[in-house]
Design a protein around this motif. Sequence first.
Motif, PDB file in Angstrom:
ATOM      1  N   ARG A  15       0.827  -1.203   0.000  1.00  0.00           N
ATOM      2  CA  ARG A  15       0.000   0.000   0.000  1.00  0.00           C
ATOM      3  C   ARG A  15       0.867   1.261   0.000  1.00  0.00           C
ATOM      4  NH1 ARG A  15      -3.023  -3.157   3.631  1.00  0.00           N
ATOM      5  NH2 ARG A  15      -5.192  -3.525   2.963  1.00  0.00           N
ATOM      6  N   LEU A  16       0.449   2.228  -0.817  1.00  0.00           N
ATOM      7  CA  LEU A  16       1.055   3.555  -0.749  1.00  0.00           C
ATOM      8  C   LEU A  16       0.510   4.247   0.490  1.00  0.00           C
ATOM      9  CD1 LEU A  16       0.776   4.663  -4.485  1.00  0.00           C
ATOM     10  CD2 LEU A  16       2.874   4.071  -3.278  1.00  0.00           C
ATOM     11  N   ILE A  17       1.339   4.993   1.173  1.00  0.00           N
ATOM     12  CA  ILE A  17       0.925   5.692   2.389  1.00  0.00           C
ATOM     13  C   ILE A  17      -0.243   6.633   2.076  1.00  0.00           C
ATOM     14  CG2 ILE A  17       1.643   7.332   4.167  1.00  0.00           C
ATOM     15  CD1 ILE A  17       2.800   4.545   4.494  1.00  0.00           C
ATOM     16  N   GLY A  18      -1.296   6.519   2.874  1.00  0.00           N
ATOM     17  CA  GLY A  18      -2.455   7.375   2.684  1.00  0.00           C
ATOM     18  C   GLY A  18      -3.560   6.756   1.862  1.00  0.00           C
ATOM     19  N   PHE A  19      -3.300   5.562   1.311  1.00  0.00           N
ATOM     20  CA  PHE A  19      -4.313   4.878   0.491  1.00  0.00           C
ATOM     21  C   PHE A  19      -4.695   3.554   1.145  1.00  0.00           C
ATOM     22  CE2 PHE A  19      -2.269   7.780  -2.380  1.00  0.00           C
ATOM     23  CZ  PHE A  19      -3.273   8.202  -3.242  1.00  0.00           C
ATOM     24  N   LYS A  20      -5.993   3.238   1.122  1.00  0.00           N
ATOM     25  CA  LYS A  20      -6.461   1.978   1.699  1.00  0.00           C
ATOM     26  C   LYS A  20      -6.282   0.808   0.733  1.00  0.00           C
ATOM     27  CE  LYS A  20      -9.874   3.847   4.949  1.00  0.00           C
ATOM     28  NZ  LYS A  20     -11.298   3.818   5.366  1.00  0.00           N
ATOM     29  N   LYS A  21      -6.567   1.067  -0.545  1.00  0.00           N
ATOM     30  CA  LYS A  21      -6.494  -0.015  -1.528  1.00  0.00           C
ATOM     31  C   LYS A  21      -5.038  -0.342  -1.855  1.00  0.00           C
ATOM     32  CE  LYS A  21      -8.222  -1.546  -6.020  1.00  0.00           C
ATOM     33  NZ  LYS A  21      -9.015  -1.203  -7.225  1.00  0.00           N
ATOM     34  N   PRO A  22      -4.660  -1.617  -1.817  1.00  0.00           N
ATOM     35  CA  PRO A  22      -3.270  -1.970  -2.142  1.00  0.00           C
ATOM     36  C   PRO A  22      -2.981  -1.786  -3.630  1.00  0.00           C
ATOM     37  CG  PRO A  22      -4.577  -3.955  -1.817  1.00  0.00           C
ATOM     38  CD  PRO A  22      -5.456  -2.799  -1.442  1.00  0.00           C
ATOM     39  N   ILE A  23      -1.722  -1.480  -3.926  1.00  0.00           N
ATOM     40  CA  ILE A  23      -1.327  -1.415  -5.335  1.00  0.00           C
ATOM     41  C   ILE A  23      -0.975  -2.798  -5.866  1.00  0.00           C
ATOM     42  CG2 ILE A  23      -0.532   0.974  -5.209  1.00  0.00           C
ATOM     43  CD1 ILE A  23       2.337  -0.124  -5.039  1.00  0.00           C
ATOM     44  N   MET A  24      -0.683  -3.732  -4.945  1.00  0.00           N
ATOM     45  CA  MET A  24      -0.361  -5.098  -5.356  1.00  0.00           C
ATOM     46  C   MET A  24      -0.678  -6.062  -4.221  1.00  0.00           C
ATOM     47  SD  MET A  24       0.834  -6.725  -8.026  1.00  0.00           S
ATOM     48  CE  MET A  24       1.695  -5.419  -8.896  1.00  0.00           C
ATOM     49  N   GLU A  25      -1.227  -7.223  -4.581  1.00  0.00           N
ATOM     50  CA  GLU A  25      -1.479  -8.276  -3.600  1.00  0.00           C
ATOM     51  C   GLU A  25      -0.880  -9.581  -4.118  1.00  0.00           C
ATOM     52  OE1 GLU A  25      -5.409  -9.098  -1.339  1.00  0.00           O
ATOM     53  OE2 GLU A  25      -5.364 -10.589  -2.968  1.00  0.00           O
ATOM     54  N   LEU A  26      -0.038 -10.176  -3.295  1.00  0.00           N
ATOM     55  CA  LEU A  26       0.612 -11.444  -3.640  1.00  0.00           C
ATOM     56  C   LEU A  26       0.177 -12.506  -2.640  1.00  0.00           C
ATOM     57  CD1 LEU A  26       4.258 -10.190  -4.339  1.00  0.00           C
ATOM     58  CD2 LEU A  26       2.420 -10.533  -6.000  1.00  0.00           C
ATOM     59  N   SER A  27      -0.316 -13.628  -3.155  1.00  0.00           N
ATOM     60  CA  SER A  27      -0.810 -14.712  -2.289  1.00  0.00           C
ATOM     61  C   SER A  27       0.065 -15.949  -2.441  1.00  0.00           C
ATOM     62  CB  SER A  27      -2.263 -15.054  -2.642  1.00  0.00           C
ATOM     63  OG  SER A  27      -3.102 -13.939  -2.422  1.00  0.00           O
ATOM     64  N   TYR A  28       0.664 -16.362  -1.338  1.00  0.00           N
ATOM     65  CA  TYR A  28       1.530 -17.547  -1.322  1.00  0.00           C
ATOM     66  C   TYR A  28       0.714 -18.795  -1.632  1.00  0.00           C
ATOM     67  CZ  TYR A  28       4.786 -21.033   0.628  1.00  0.00           C
ATOM     68  OH  TYR A  28       5.623 -22.105   0.823  1.00  0.00           O
ATOM     69  N   ALA A  29       1.278 -19.683  -2.469  1.00  0.00           N
ATOM     70  CA  ALA A  29       0.598 -20.922  -2.861  1.00  0.00           C
ATOM     71  C   ALA A  29       1.317 -22.107  -2.230  1.00  0.00           C
ATOM     72  CB  ALA A  29       0.574 -21.064  -4.385  1.00  0.00           C
ATOM     73  N   PRO A  30       0.913 -22.520  -1.020  1.00  0.00           N
ATOM     74  CA  PRO A  30       1.639 -23.593  -0.319  1.00  0.00           C
ATOM     75  C   PRO A  30       1.613 -24.926  -1.056  1.00  0.00           C
ATOM     76  CG  PRO A  30      -0.419 -23.066   0.807  1.00  0.00           C
ATOM     77  CD  PRO A  30      -0.219 -22.011  -0.231  1.00  0.00           C
ATOM     78  N   GLU A  31       0.503 -25.214  -1.763  1.00  0.00           N
ATOM     79  CA  GLU A  31       0.381 -26.497  -2.455  1.00  0.00           C
ATOM     80  C   GLU A  31       1.292 -26.591  -3.677  1.00  0.00           C
ATOM     81  OE1 GLU A  31      -2.211 -23.631  -4.535  1.00  0.00           O
ATOM     82  OE2 GLU A  31      -1.791 -24.108  -2.431  1.00  0.00           O
ATOM     83  N   ARG A  32       1.787 -25.435  -4.166  1.00  0.00           N
ATOM     84  CA  ARG A  32       2.670 -25.419  -5.331  1.00  0.00           C
ATOM     85  C   ARG A  32       4.091 -25.005  -4.946  1.00  0.00           C
ATOM     86  NH1 ARG A  32       1.302 -28.429  -8.947  1.00  0.00           N
ATOM     87  NH2 ARG A  32       2.594 -27.296 -10.422  1.00  0.00           N
ATOM     88  N   SER A  33       4.368 -24.929  -3.657  1.00  0.00           N
ATOM     89  CA  SER A  33       5.670 -24.448  -3.203  1.00  0.00           C
ATOM     90  C   SER A  33       6.405 -25.522  -2.418  1.00  0.00           C
ATOM     91  CB  SER A  33       5.501 -23.193  -2.329  1.00  0.00           C
ATOM     92  OG  SER A  33       4.861 -22.161  -3.027  1.00  0.00           O
ATOM     93  N   SER A  34       7.707 -25.310  -2.255  1.00  0.00           N
ATOM     94  CA  SER A  34       8.562 -26.217  -1.471  1.00  0.00           C
ATOM     95  C   SER A  34       9.749 -25.400  -0.981  1.00  0.00           C
ATOM     96  CB  SER A  34       9.031 -27.392  -2.335  1.00  0.00           C
ATOM     97  OG  SER A  34       9.809 -26.923  -3.429  1.00  0.00           O
ATOM     98  N   SER A  35      10.702 -26.055  -0.340  1.00  0.00           N
ATOM     99  CA  SER A  35      11.858 -25.319   0.168  1.00  0.00           C
ATOM    100  C   SER A  35      12.673 -24.692  -0.960  1.00  0.00           C
ATOM    101  CB  SER A  35      12.755 -26.250   0.991  1.00  0.00           C
ATOM    102  OG  SER A  35      13.244 -27.304   0.174  1.00  0.00           O
ATOM    103  N   ASN A  36      12.694 -25.321  -2.142  1.00  0.00           N
ATOM    104  CA  ASN A  36      13.490 -24.783  -3.242  1.00  0.00           C
ATOM    105  C   ASN A  36      12.672 -24.058  -4.301  1.00  0.00           C
ATOM    106  OD1 ASN A  36      12.288 -26.933  -4.574  1.00  0.00           O
ATOM    107  ND2 ASN A  36      14.140 -28.204  -4.543  1.00  0.00           N
ATOM    108  N   ARG A  37      11.365 -23.843  -4.005  1.00  0.00           N
ATOM    109  CA  ARG A  37      10.541 -23.046  -4.922  1.00  0.00           C
ATOM    110  C   ARG A  37       9.372 -22.439  -4.142  1.00  0.00           C
ATOM    111  NH1 ARG A  37       5.815 -24.204  -8.472  1.00  0.00           N
ATOM    112  NH2 ARG A  37       5.846 -22.689 -10.187  1.00  0.00           N
ATOM    113  N   ALA A  38       9.337 -21.121  -4.084  1.00  0.00           N
ATOM    114  CA  ALA A  38       8.232 -20.423  -3.431  1.00  0.00           C
ATOM    115  C   ALA A  38       7.433 -19.687  -4.498  1.00  0.00           C
ATOM    116  CB  ALA A  38       8.754 -19.436  -2.392  1.00  0.00           C
ATOM    117  N   LEU A  39       6.129 -19.980  -4.572  1.00  0.00           N
ATOM    118  CA  LEU A  39       5.277 -19.406  -5.611  1.00  0.00           C
ATOM    119  C   LEU A  39       4.224 -18.498  -4.990  1.00  0.00           C
ATOM    120  CD1 LEU A  39       4.355 -19.341  -8.612  1.00  0.00           C
ATOM    121  CD2 LEU A  39       2.879 -21.295  -8.080  1.00  0.00           C
ATOM    122  N   TYR A  40       4.088 -17.304  -5.552  1.00  0.00           N
ATOM    123  CA  TYR A  40       3.072 -16.339  -5.137  1.00  0.00           C
ATOM    124  C   TYR A  40       2.257 -15.938  -6.369  1.00  0.00           C
ATOM    125  CZ  TYR A  40       5.994 -15.638  -0.951  1.00  0.00           C
ATOM    126  OH  TYR A  40       6.736 -15.809   0.191  1.00  0.00           O
TER     127      TYR A  40
END
Length: 483
Positions: free
Chosen positions: A371-396
């Motif tokens: 979020r930019l300071i002063g704004f409620k709406k985020p400019i970007m949202e990243l969601s971690y995908a645990p079912e597609r991730s592992s120690s050597n690959r993190a997917l958002y």
Amino acid sequence: MEQREKIALTGASGYIGNNLLQKLTGYSDVIALSRNGDDRENSEHVEWRSCDLYSLDSAEKGLQGADYAVYLVHSMMPSAKLTQAKFEDMDLILADNFARAAKKNGVRQIIYMSGIIPQDTEELSRHLKSRLEVEKVLGAYGTPVTTIRAGLIVGPKGSSFPILTKLVKRLPMMMLPKWTRTKTHPIALKDVLTALKKSIGNKKLSGKSIDVGGPEVMTYEEMMIQTAEVMGRKPKVFEIPLMTVTLSRLWVSLITQSPRSTVYPLIESLKHPMVAQKENMDDEISYGQTPFKEAAKEALEEEKKEQKKKKTASSSSKSSGVSDVRSVQRILLPEGKDADWTGDHYMNWLSKLARPLLEVETNQQRVSRFRLIGFKKPIMELSYAPERSSSNRALYYITGGSFAKIMDGSRGRIEFRQIPGTQECIIAIHEYRPSLPWILYRISQAKVHIIVMYLYKRHLQHLIEKSEEHKQEGPVKKVVHMN
């Protein structure tokens, strides 16, 4: 009846793949993988599948049911409207996805088409380093790999030979720099196809890298002169001793009107002799029988047919109009850290870097909102995908934000991927569609991302140096204490 084995063939609509496809259907069923496979019609022994190898999920689906897999992929051309990446980093992602998918699907063997690697591997060109790195990554998950290494393949499409023919056609006088005296081992396309075909299921070649070549070892100058003779031309030839590789690659790109992304890595590789080494050759598949002149004549005749087809195809083709971004950077991780740590650490580091203009909130599910300071709406949202991730690959996945264009079926994502057996890590953005007007995005957000990646790389390098200093100081402190 005996059940036919299934061979997954990448790049099935491409230069080598399309020709190999015809050879394989006589004795096996082929899963033909292509970016636009769904647009093709299946036949009795060919099943077309759309497959995007930048996506691990797509690669896994593409290789379902395959007994063997042939890997003919190279990423020297841009794969998005905006590509911020070196070809070797993109090649690594493609190979890593393919190797992981092959392991998951129980593929018995991967056959990989590569280039001849010189004996001195310390100063390899970027192109050959990448070919060798891909070979290692393909075998990193346990599937046996057979690598067929060739020098210049003489055929109507591809890269090296068509560039050579364009130089011969367009130069009334051939001014040949020093690299044209480098020796190489040309091989006809049909001999390469035979080597690939005979490697599939060949246990004797499992886990081996095999050099292949034609009956002649030649210089590029000799190949150009013989190609001119096949064309019925007799250009004057002058040798230039001083033209550097840097000038040569620009000169070749201008004369042939070929993309720099293709020409530059290839010309840089020409400083290396690309000759098959006897200790790496196999009696059954390594020795091509087609002389260069004969192969060149066949290639030029086939090229004329292909040009007619290309005119028809280009007149009916339409642009998809997709404005997507692919950005890939390679970083070095501190000792003992992995890709999963990197994903989490990057979010925390970025929140500190961007203060006070930007704040980053990450919840327990590892959903990060910028979020930019002063704004409620985020400019970007990243969601971690645990079912597609592992120690050597993190997917958002990119799941929201005013800077992202989110639609049904959106596959925008950022991943942190560790290169097998190393402390190197790839940070990649795929299929991101910015909501900003395209021109504005390119001069603002796109450039900011590159700067941020550079700063993060510097930050990690500082952590590595700090860790090394602690290691060196440790024994000294112990000695002082004992005294």
